[in-house]
Design an enzyme around this catalytic site. Structure first.
Site, PDB file in Angstrom:
ATOM      1  N   HIS A   1       0.826  -1.206   0.000  1.00 17.20           N
ATOM      2  CA  HIS A   1       0.000   0.000   0.000  1.00 17.20           C
ATOM      3  C   HIS A   1       0.863   1.260   0.000  1.00 17.20           C
ATOM      4  O   HIS A   1       0.682   2.159  -0.834  1.00 17.20           O
ATOM      5  CB  HIS A   1      -0.913  -0.015   1.229  1.00 17.20           C
ATOM      6  CG  HIS A   1      -1.832   1.163   1.327  1.00 17.20           C
ATOM      7  ND1 HIS A   1      -3.129   1.136   0.872  1.00 17.20           N
ATOM      8  CD2 HIS A   1      -1.639   2.414   1.827  1.00 17.20           C
ATOM      9  CE1 HIS A   1      -3.691   2.316   1.086  1.00 17.20           C
ATOM     10  NE2 HIS A   1      -2.806   3.117   1.665  1.00 17.20           N
ATOM     11  N   GLU A   2       1.812   1.315   0.932  1.00 14.08           N
ATOM     12  CA  GLU A   2       2.651   2.519   1.024  1.00 14.08           C
ATOM     13  C   GLU A   2       3.588   2.640  -0.175  1.00 14.08           C
ATOM     14  O   GLU A   2       3.915   3.756  -0.603  1.00 14.08           O
ATOM     15  CB  GLU A   2       3.438   2.515   2.330  1.00 14.08           C
ATOM     16  CG  GLU A   2       2.584   2.511   3.597  1.00 14.08           C
ATOM     17  CD  GLU A   2       1.563   3.651   3.646  1.00 14.08           C
ATOM     18  OE1 GLU A   2       1.823   4.717   3.041  1.00 14.08           O
ATOM     19  OE2 GLU A   2       0.505   3.470   4.274  1.00 14.08           O
TER      20      GLU A   2
ATOM     21  N   HIS B   1       1.757   4.527  -2.774  1.00 13.17           N
ATOM     22  CA  HIS B   1       1.863   5.966  -2.538  1.00 13.17           C
ATOM     23  C   HIS B   1       3.215   6.488  -3.007  1.00 13.17           C
ATOM     24  O   HIS B   1       3.324   7.531  -3.658  1.00 13.17           O
ATOM     25  CB  HIS B   1       1.724   6.256  -1.038  1.00 13.17           C
ATOM     26  CG  HIS B   1       0.326   6.282  -0.527  1.00 13.17           C
ATOM     27  ND1 HIS B   1      -0.664   7.058  -1.091  1.00 13.17           N
ATOM     28  CD2 HIS B   1      -0.248   5.648   0.536  1.00 13.17           C
ATOM     29  CE1 HIS B   1      -1.795   6.894  -0.405  1.00 13.17           C
ATOM     30  NE2 HIS B   1      -1.567   6.047   0.584  1.00 13.17           N
TER      31      HIS B   1
ATOM     32  N   GLU C   1      -4.702   7.958  -2.815  1.00 16.58           N
ATOM     33  CA  GLU C   1      -5.144   6.662  -2.297  1.00 16.58           C
ATOM     34  C   GLU C   1      -5.472   5.701  -3.434  1.00 16.58           C
ATOM     35  O   GLU C   1      -5.294   4.488  -3.306  1.00 16.58           O
ATOM     36  CB  GLU C   1      -6.361   6.831  -1.382  1.00 16.58           C
ATOM     37  CG  GLU C   1      -6.065   7.483  -0.041  1.00 16.58           C
ATOM     38  CD  GLU C   1      -5.074   6.700   0.799  1.00 16.58           C
ATOM     39  OE1 GLU C   1      -5.000   5.459   0.658  1.00 16.58           O
ATOM     40  OE2 GLU C   1      -4.356   7.327   1.603  1.00 16.58           O
TER      41      GLU C   1
END
Length: 553
Positions: A313-314, A317, A345
């Protein structure tokens, strides 16, 4: 989530300063050709504008480093001094963003977008003027108070979460919401009819609570029957989604091995460790100081899926940040910034949901797990896929499955709306949380740490951020569908199976990352990439198709 990006968007406004001074000088020059002179004035003003924008961007990057250090490395005893440091820096940034020099610069470029052919230049002027107008309505004292309170509140939240005692955070949270209501009213007076719109607009430009209600209502209407059907299947046959025995959580999942695997996969996705680092923090986030210094954190535990998923997830980003436009009209300028938190997101969730949680990804990843965790060799890629995609209502938002996650977001959204409207006291939050979790998800909340204290967001003033998660999930599906159409669905699936992530990453870089804020809203970006504005329909279709297959509905 994003640690430093919200403050950077505010700081971007500051860049308009020197430009206006140049514009004023230019306007004093007489010329026989007033049209030519006017265009020259605008060009000179804009050149000065870029210089100042980059100066302020550099200062805001220092702010990002301070924030990252506070979450990851700072000793506990430094909390008070860090709050003072951030407050002082916030005052400097605010003064540079709104002083007389800035005002002069802004007026030198205000309304001059049409003098430039380059859409990035027009976007830089548009966003600099808009940000200045909002920030200039704030006093430097208010800006300093905001930064200092957020640092103090973050420390209070950390202590309260550790003690699982909301009362230790309640006073600071009350101050945060009162301050955010004041800031929203001052900076966005046109949105006074719905006070929460001012908070929401800080993260989702152009989004209003009325439209968000419509999106969430449509989402609820589609999710409720799907969840009911899944739960009925689980009740009739508990084995339908029982985790493979080798994939049960426990102490056998060594933390060092998890960290090594997370680092390897982040690198495979294209994350540049030459321009970033991977650390551990209480709450995973992405921070640092812009596209040339993008840092991410995760957390490891006996729940192997948590740390691995947070890393993916990160990294999503971080790929957005590292893919931003660093050219002459991008680096340090508004047009290279993320368009909104929801768009940001969408990039993290695209990698987490559309890639990590796909069958194809586990063809690639299962052998990596087998290599580092020999006890998993009896689990096939299909076992990993089914285990990772179980629908299992729980307390923790970051551990929630795709089907129940939106309900976690809607709970937080409803609380924010009520607190902003004065329909709820901060002291009522814990019990309201417990009641809603039971009513919406059938989950019992054991303590505050696993309830209303689980998220870091409110502690640093990110009121209005939570809707971005579900808006991001919606956009992720729309964008991924467009990628499949452009790259070829079969070819893209094959690439993911082989761990070849470059084609997808570069497509995203071209269509989203490098585009930054060239468009005025997420709807405009989505239309350019997918052909339609933000819509929950493709998201619901994706969930229904996927989980009907998994649960044989």
């Amino acid at each position: 989530m994003l640690g430093y990006l919200t403050s950077r968007r505010l700081a971007v406004a500051a860049g308009a300063t020197l430009a206006a001074r140049a514009a004023a000088r230019s306007n004093s020059i007489t010329s026989c050709d007033s049209g030519s002179s006017t265009r020259t004035d605008a060009t000179q003003s804009y050149s000065q504008l870029k210089s100042l924008l980059r100066e302020v961007s550099a200062l805001s990057e220092i702010q990002g480093i301070l924030g990252y250090d506070e979450q990851v490395f700072m000793p506990k005893g430094a909390a008070a001094s860090r709050a003072a440091q951030k407050g002082a820096l916030a005052k400097i940034l605010h003064d540079k963003s709104t002083g007389s020099e800035m005002k002069e610069a802004i007026e030198g470029v205000r309304g001059r977008e049409a003098d430039f052919d380059d859409p990035q230049v027009r976007a830089n002027i548009r966003d600099a003027v808009d940000s200045y107008d909002k920030e200039a309505r704030k006093s430097s004292a208010l800006a300093q108070k905001e930064a200092q309170l957020e640092s103090e509140a973050n420390q209070a939240w950390a202590a309260a979460r550790k003690a699982a005692d909301f009362s230790l955070f309640a006073e600071k949270l009350t101050e945060i919401f009162e301050l955010k209501k004041e800031v929203a009213a001052i900076t966005r007076p046109a949105l006074k009819d719905e006070p929460y719109d001012g908070a929401l607009d800080a993260f989702e430009r152009g989004m209003r609570a009325e439209r968000l209600d419509e999106i969430f209502d449509e989402l609820r209407a589609g999710l409720v029957p799907l969840l009911e059907a899944i739960n009925a299947k689980k009740l009739a046959d508990p084995s339908i989604d029982a985790p493979h025995p080798a994939l049960e959580c426990g102490e056998q999942w060594g933390l060092d091995a998890q960290a090594e695997l997370s680092r390897e996969v982040a690198a495979c996705m294209g994350y540049s460790f030459a321009n970033g680092r991977l650390d551990v923090s209480t709450h995973p986030f992405t921070g640092g100081a812009g596209p040339q210094d993008v840092r991410i954190t995760t957390r490891y535990s006996a729940n192997w899926a948590e740390g691995f998923g947070a890393t993916i997830h990160e990294t999503g980003h971080a790929l957005y940040e590292q893919g931003r436009n660093c050219g002459g009209e991008g680096l340090g300028l508004p047009s290279s910034q993320a368009l909104s938190m929801g768009v940001h997101e969408s990039q993290s969730l695209l990698w987490e949901r559309m890639v990590l949680q796909s069958r194809e990804f586990w063809q690639f990843a299962a052998p990596l797990f087998h290599e580092r965790f020999s006890f998993t060799k009896s689990a096939s890629p299909e076992d990993f896929y089914k285990t990772y995609n179980r629908v299992a209502p729980g307390c923790i938002r970051v551990e929630a499955d795709e089907c129940t996650y939106p309900l976690h977001v809607i709970l937080r959204y409803d609380i924010e709306r009520k607190l902003f409207a004065g329909e709820m006291a901060v002291s009522d939050v814990p019990q309201y949380w417990v009641t809603r979790m039971k009513d919406d998800l059938g989950v019992d909340v054991p303590d505050d740490a696993q309830g209303c204290l689980q998220d870091i967001h409110w502690s640093f003033g990110a009121v209005g951020y939570f809707p971005s998660y579900t808006l991001g999930a919606i956009m992720a599906v729309q964008i991924f569908n467009a990628a499949k159409a452009d790259l070829g669905e079969a070819e893209l699936k094959g690439q993911i199976t082989r761990g070849e992530f470059k084609p997808l990453r570069e497509w995203l870089r071209e269509k989203v990352h490098a585009v930054g804020s060239a468009y005025a809203s997420p709807d405009e970006l989505l239309v350019s990439v997918t052909g339609e504005p933000v819509s929950p329909r493709p998201y619901l279709e994706y969930l229904t198709h996927k989980y009907s297959d998994l649960y044989k509905l």
